[in-house]
Design a protein around this motif. Structure first.
Motif, mmCIF file in Angstrom:
data_model
loop_
_atom_site.group_PDB
_atom_site.id
_atom_site.type_symbol
_atom_site.label_atom_id
_atom_site.label_comp_id
_atom_site.label_asym_id
_atom_site.label_seq_id
_atom_site.Cartn_x
_atom_site.Cartn_y
_atom_site.Cartn_z
ATOM 1 N N PHE A 98 27.124 59.885 24.956
ATOM 2 C CA PHE A 98 25.582 60.467 25.992
ATOM 3 C C PHE A 98 25.728 61.330 25.619
ATOM 4 O O PHE A 98 26.105 62.607 25.341
ATOM 5 C CB PHE A 98 27.703 60.678 26.634
ATOM 6 N N GLU A 154 22.263 64.344 26.088
ATOM 7 C CA GLU A 154 22.193 64.983 27.228
ATOM 8 C C GLU A 154 20.965 66.517 26.439
ATOM 9 O O GLU A 154 21.338 66.969 25.222
ATOM 10 C CB GLU A 154 23.072 66.279 27.972
ATOM 11 N N ALA A 210 19.824 57.704 32.552
ATOM 12 C CA ALA A 210 20.761 57.719 33.187
ATOM 13 C C ALA A 210 21.524 57.353 34.749
ATOM 14 O O ALA A 210 22.686 57.132 34.682
ATOM 15 C CB ALA A 210 20.193 59.273 33.974
ATOM 16 N N GLN A 211 20.856 56.702 35.258
ATOM 17 C CA GLN A 211 21.731 55.844 36.402
ATOM 18 C C GLN A 211 22.251 54.898 34.809
ATOM 19 O O GLN A 211 23.692 54.463 36.243
ATOM 20 C CB GLN A 211 20.302 55.112 36.978
ATOM 21 N N LYS A 271 25.464 56.132 34.115
ATOM 22 C CA LYS A 271 27.007 56.746 35.468
ATOM 23 C C LYS A 271 27.257 55.365 35.299
ATOM 24 O O LYS A 271 28.900 55.588 36.182
ATOM 25 C CB LYS A 271 25.951 57.760 36.343
ATOM 26 N N GLN A 272 26.966 54.242 36.021
ATOM 27 C CA GLN A 272 27.197 53.042 36.629
ATOM 28 C C GLN A 272 28.222 52.495 35.256
ATOM 29 O O GLN A 272 29.431 52.153 36.006
ATOM 30 C CB GLN A 272 26.324 52.186 36.576
ATOM 31 N N TRP A 291 29.448 53.768 32.405
ATOM 32 C CA TRP A 291 31.031 55.099 31.154
ATOM 33 C C TRP A 291 31.318 55.936 32.236
ATOM 34 O O TRP A 291 31.636 56.776 31.618
ATOM 35 C CB TRP A 291 29.729 55.509 30.716
ATOM 36 N N SER A 292 30.984 56.100 33.577
ATOM 37 C CA SER A 292 32.078 56.431 34.330
ATOM 38 C C SER A 292 33.671 56.687 34.097
ATOM 39 O O SER A 292 34.121 57.902 33.937
ATOM 40 C CB SER A 292 31.522 56.476 36.336
ATOM 41 N N ASP A 337 32.421 64.472 36.368
ATOM 42 C CA ASP A 337 31.364 63.400 37.240
ATOM 43 C C ASP A 337 30.175 63.286 36.137
ATOM 44 O O ASP A 337 29.326 64.510 36.463
ATOM 45 C CB ASP A 337 31.485 63.203 38.823
ATOM 46 N N ILE A 338 29.869 62.901 35.680
ATOM 47 C CA ILE A 338 28.030 62.172 35.309
ATOM 48 C C ILE A 338 27.314 61.545 36.514
ATOM 49 O O ILE A 338 27.264 61.675 38.079
ATOM 50 C CB ILE A 338 28.122 60.664 34.793
ATOM 51 N N ARG A 339 26.258 63.666 36.598
ATOM 52 C CA ARG A 339 25.547 63.207 37.593
ATOM 53 C C ARG A 339 24.093 62.868 36.970
ATOM 54 O O ARG A 339 24.289 63.327 35.362
ATOM 55 C CB ARG A 339 25.223 64.681 38.153
ATOM 56 N N ILE A 340 23.650 62.542 37.935
ATOM 57 C CA ILE A 340 22.071 61.853 37.464
ATOM 58 C C ILE A 340 20.685 63.310 37.502
ATOM 59 O O ILE A 340 21.258 63.548 39.057
ATOM 60 C CB ILE A 340 21.418 60.987 37.855
#
Length: 251
Positions: free
Chosen positions: A187, A189, A221-222, A225-226, A228-229, A235-238
């Motif tokens: 991940f 960032e 990013a989307q 999140k889908q 690898w959550s 909580d992964i945030r976009i």
């Protein structure tokens, strides 16, 4: 502040409260990045917690070296089936560990502040049973520069953006291992700091091969999140879309 930053701000004071109590540390410290990882026991206790490999052949333990009243330094000790021991220094800020499914390697996540300096390092078990540390995020760091050009960000600092472009230090954290143990999910960032201008807080996911660090796949990013959550301890945030434009105006 990101959710990871909040968790770091929470965990660090709890560790200080726990002091040298191994049981307190084990209870209080959760994983920060990888949900399936185990927090390292940094208590300096003679009964420090060990972390077994999935095949139960290897054991890992944190070794503490105290330097008077200064902060201690830490190392990882690998204990082999025949009781041989191999030590390797831990990076400052190391927090959690996750073994590969086939027990051939593990990664360590850490961070040096609540918003920047997040890192992941992979340790491979050599045929001799010694550990070899490999840094696998260089390609991902360079790709982040290409995907989010620091010197095009809105409200950037020109001097800072040039430094970032030459020597990127984006946050990189391991979330999990691919099933065949040949790659990890990273991940990535852009730190949530105004120093990065309009690209602050942008995220991407990378499937990175071990040990060569090649990028197998890049996730938006989307997608991160889908997919690898289930691996993430938060909580992964976009983030909002990056903003590009003029640099800072210094008056």
């Amino acid at each position: 502040m990101t959710m990871i930053g909040f968790l770091l701000c929470l965990v660090i004071p709890l560790a200080a409260i726990a002091g040298n109590s191994q049981s307190a540390l084990s209870t209080l410290e959760p994983p920060i990045w990888a949900k399936q990882s185990i927090a390292l026991d940094l208590s300096c206790s003679s009964q420090a917690k060990t972390i077994a490999s999935p095949d139960r052949q290897y054991m890992l333990q944190v070794i503490c070296t105290k330097h008077g009243e200064d902060d201690p330094t830490y190392a990882l000790r690998l204990i082999t089936p025949d009781k041989r021991r191999y030590d390797s220094p831990l990076d400052e800020g190391a927090h959690e560990l996750l073994w590969a499914p086939n027990s051939s390697a593990f990664f360590v996540n850490g961070g040096t502040s609540s918003y920047a300096g997040f890192f992941v390092a992979v340790y491979q078990i050599e045929p001799s049973a010694a550990m070899r540390k490999v840094m696998i995020t260089s390609a991902a760091q360079r790709d982040m520069v290409e995907q989010f050009p620091p010197c095009k960000a809105y409200n950037r600092d020109e001097q800072t953006c040039r430094r970032i472009t030459m020597h990127p230090e984006y946050n990189m954290s391991g979330l999990g291992w691919r099933g065949d143990s040949a790659a990890i999910y990273v991940f990535a960032e852009v730190p949530c700091s105004s120093s990065y201008g309009g690209i602050m807080c942008q995220i991407l996911g990378y499937e990175v091969s071990v040990p060569d660090g090649e990028i197998v796949a890049r996730l938006s990013a989307q997608q991160a999140k889908q997919r690898w959550s289930e691996y993430a301890a938060w909580d992964i945030r976009i983030p909002e879309q990056p903003r590009y434009g003029p640099a800072q105006v210094i008056r």
